[in-house]
Write an enzyme that holds these catalytic residues in place. Structure first.
Site, PDB file in Angstrom:
ATOM      1  N   ARG A   5       0.831  -1.120   0.064  1.00  0.00           N
ATOM      2  CA  ARG A   5       0.013   0.013  -0.070  1.00  0.00           C
ATOM      3  C   ARG A   5       0.862   1.241   0.082  1.00  0.00           C
ATOM      4  O   ARG A   5       2.033   1.213   0.794  1.00  0.00           O
ATOM      5  CB  ARG A   5      -1.000   0.034   1.320  1.00  0.00           C
ATOM      6  CG  ARG A   5      -1.945  -1.269   1.348  1.00  0.00           C
ATOM      7  CD  ARG A   5      -2.927  -0.765   0.393  1.00  0.00           C
ATOM      8  NE  ARG A   5      -4.103  -1.953   0.141  1.00  0.00           N
ATOM      9  CZ  ARG A   5      -4.166  -2.871  -0.424  1.00  0.00           C
ATOM     10  NH1 ARG A   5      -3.308  -2.811  -1.573  1.00  0.00           N
ATOM     11  NH2 ARG A   5      -4.941  -3.724  -0.479  1.00  0.00           N
ATOM     12  N   GLU A  34      -2.074   7.674  -4.618  1.00  0.00           N
ATOM     13  CA  GLU A  34      -2.433   6.781  -5.658  1.00  0.00           C
ATOM     14  C   GLU A  34      -3.894   7.406  -6.059  1.00  0.00           C
ATOM     15  O   GLU A  34      -4.605   7.377  -5.135  1.00  0.00           O
ATOM     16  CB  GLU A  34      -2.422   5.512  -5.288  1.00  0.00           C
ATOM     17  CG  GLU A  34      -2.357   4.601  -6.492  1.00  0.00           C
ATOM     18  CD  GLU A  34      -2.018   3.204  -6.063  1.00  0.00           C
ATOM     19  OE1 GLU A  34      -1.469   2.529  -6.830  1.00  0.00           O
ATOM     20  OE2 GLU A  34      -2.346   2.737  -4.961  1.00  0.00           O
ATOM     21  N   HIS A  53       0.946  -1.325 -10.662  1.00  0.00           N
ATOM     22  CA  HIS A  53       0.309  -1.821  -9.550  1.00  0.00           C
ATOM     23  C   HIS A  53      -0.028  -3.426 -10.127  1.00  0.00           C
ATOM     24  O   HIS A  53      -1.243  -3.848 -10.149  1.00  0.00           O
ATOM     25  CB  HIS A  53      -1.122  -1.225  -9.185  1.00  0.00           C
ATOM     26  CG  HIS A  53      -1.539  -1.649  -7.833  1.00  0.00           C
ATOM     27  ND1 HIS A  53      -0.744  -1.802  -6.667  1.00  0.00           N
ATOM     28  CD2 HIS A  53      -2.804  -1.930  -7.504  1.00  0.00           C
ATOM     29  CE1 HIS A  53      -1.539  -1.974  -5.644  1.00  0.00           C
ATOM     30  NE2 HIS A  53      -2.538  -2.451  -6.186  1.00  0.00           N
TER      31      HIS A  53
END
Length: 91
Positions: A5, A34, A53
């Site tokens: 994360r 993000e 990602h």
């Protein structure tokens, strides 16, 4: 390398550590924030690789995620406790 994360690190501090040489390089599958701003200075560094990602995009990882989801669905449909939940105290 961060594939978890974005909130696990401070992007401004990471930028400073990379520029100063305290850290040699960074591989980021997630950013903080993000999505990352197109003008973020970290994107201009040659010792940074930002991926879209995709850290879990392997057959093994995706099969594992599917198995965990299926086990949760089966348990839930039987009225049982789901074996794979992030916050068990919520359920």
């Amino acid at each position: 390398m961060n594939t978890a994360r974005g909130g696990f690190y401070n992007q401004k501090d990471l930028h400073q550590a990379l520029v100063s040489g305290q850290i040699w390089g960074a591989g980021l599958d997630v950013t903080n924030p993000e999505p990352i701003d197109d003008n973020d200075p970290i994107l201009k560094l040659s010792n940074v690789c930002v991926l879209p990602h995709i850290g879990s995009a392997t057959i093994e990882a995706r099969n594992g995620m599917a198995r965990l989801a299926a086990e949760n669905i089966i348990a839930f449909s039987k009225g049982e406790k789901m074996p794979h939940i992030a916050n068990p105290e919520v359920y």
